[in-house]
Design an enzyme around this catalytic site. Structure first.
Site, PDB file in Angstrom:
ATOM      1  N   GLU A  81      44.188  47.317  45.608  1.00  0.00           N
ATOM      2  CA  GLU A  81      44.138  47.641  44.191  1.00  0.00           C
ATOM      3  C   GLU A  81      43.255  48.862  43.953  1.00  0.00           C
ATOM      4  OE1 GLU A  81      43.750  44.271  40.791  1.00  0.00           O
ATOM      5  OE2 GLU A  81      42.055  44.817  41.981  1.00  0.00           O
ATOM      6  N   GLU A 132      35.035  35.627  40.650  1.00  0.00           N
ATOM      7  CA  GLU A 132      33.945  36.589  40.444  1.00  0.00           C
ATOM      8  C   GLU A 132      33.516  36.818  38.992  1.00  0.00           C
ATOM      9  OE1 GLU A 132      36.852  37.590  42.075  1.00  0.00           O
ATOM     10  OE2 GLU A 132      36.114  37.259  44.116  1.00  0.00           O
ATOM     11  N   ASP A 135      49.471  33.787  41.090  1.00  0.00           N
ATOM     12  CA  ASP A 135      49.919  32.452  41.516  1.00  0.00           C
ATOM     13  C   ASP A 135      49.583  31.457  40.425  1.00  0.00           C
ATOM     14  OD1 ASP A 135      47.158  31.023  42.256  1.00  0.00           O
ATOM     15  OD2 ASP A 135      47.046  33.085  42.924  1.00  0.00           O
TER      16      ASP A 135
END
Ligand code: ADE
Length: 252
Positions: free
Chosen positions: A12, A193, A216
């Protein structure tokens, strides 16, 4: 007014890094920070590392050593809210730690000595991020979601729950959700996080906003094709949204 852009995953970050003008690499605390300009603004890119403690350290270094004045986080998450599907995006309104429990000393989920369980994201930065997600994903999503048989991405806004656990069991996900609901919290997504970054930013008074692409549904399929999803969906989404965010952001 340096902006930090934290990513959870290398794939990313790669697309974001390509946008930096005159990138300079600085190493601190075992992390690599990339300083440069993007659309005329000073930015620092860094990987959060995985889990709450690692993300808190990364955030502290960003604020203490790089003097960042706002923090933006992009990553992926498991969808647990009703109607939050793979390929959708969640812009965080607030964060909670689903694995924090100091009962009976404090009520469940309460951050000890903070007098609260949730930490809000910065409303202005989050409103910009929401607008960037709504505008930025329009063209990008089309060919990607068609090729992966995903529906057109919806952008949600709400609570994200963080914990030091990759949730990949439907009963664990259901329990996590019903326990949070019983305490009055309605999570849309889980990750590892965000709540830590939110807490450090809260401590320093640094505005924070976060987006997560749903990779997911926090069930048994959660680990399947994770890296393919990140490179084919989450990375182009992050690039599209952050690019738009940077052009919308007024502060320099
Ligand atoms: N990040 C992406 N999917 C996740 C999941 N199911 N649990 C925790 N973090 C995640």
């Amino acid at each position: 007014m340096t902006l930090a852009i934290m990513s959870a995953l290398l794939d990313e970050q790669r697309g974001l890094l390509e946008q930096l003008v005159s990138p300079q690499r600085v190493k601190r605390a075992g992390r690599t920070f990339w300083c440069g300009q993007w659309a005329g603004q000073d930015v620092v890119l860094v990987l959060s590392k995985v889990g709450k403690v690692a993300a808190a350290t990364t955030t502290t270094v960003l604020i203490e050593a790089f003097d960042v004045k706002s923090v933006l986080f992009t990553g992926v998450a498991g969808g647990v809210g009703a109607g939050v599907k793979v390929g959708d995006v969640v812009v965080a309104e607030a964060f909670i730690q689903h694995d924090l429990n100091s009962a009976p000393l404090f009520s469940r989920y309460e951050i000890p000595l903070y007098g609260r369980a949730t930490l809000d994201c910065d409303p202005l930065l989050s409103a910009l991020l929401l607008e960037a997600a709504q505008l930025g994903l329009v063209g990008v999503g089309d060919h990607i979601h068609r090729s992966l048989l995903l529906e057109a991405p919806k952008v949600h806004r709400g609570l994200i729950a963080s914990g030091d656990q990759f949730v990949c069991d439907p009963s664990a996900a259901a329990l996590l959700r019903t326990d949070l609901q019983a305490a009055g919290h309605e999570p849309l997504a889980v990750e590892m996080e965000g709540a830590a970054v939110a807490q450090v930013c809260h401590d320093y008074g640094v505005p924070f906003a976060a987006m997560r692409t749903i990779s997911d549904r926090a069930d048994a399929q959660a680990h399947l094709d994770f890296s393919a999803f990140v490179s084919q969906v989450a990375s182009p989404y992050a690039l599209a949204v952050v690019s738009r965010f940077i052009t919308l952001r007024p502060g320099k």
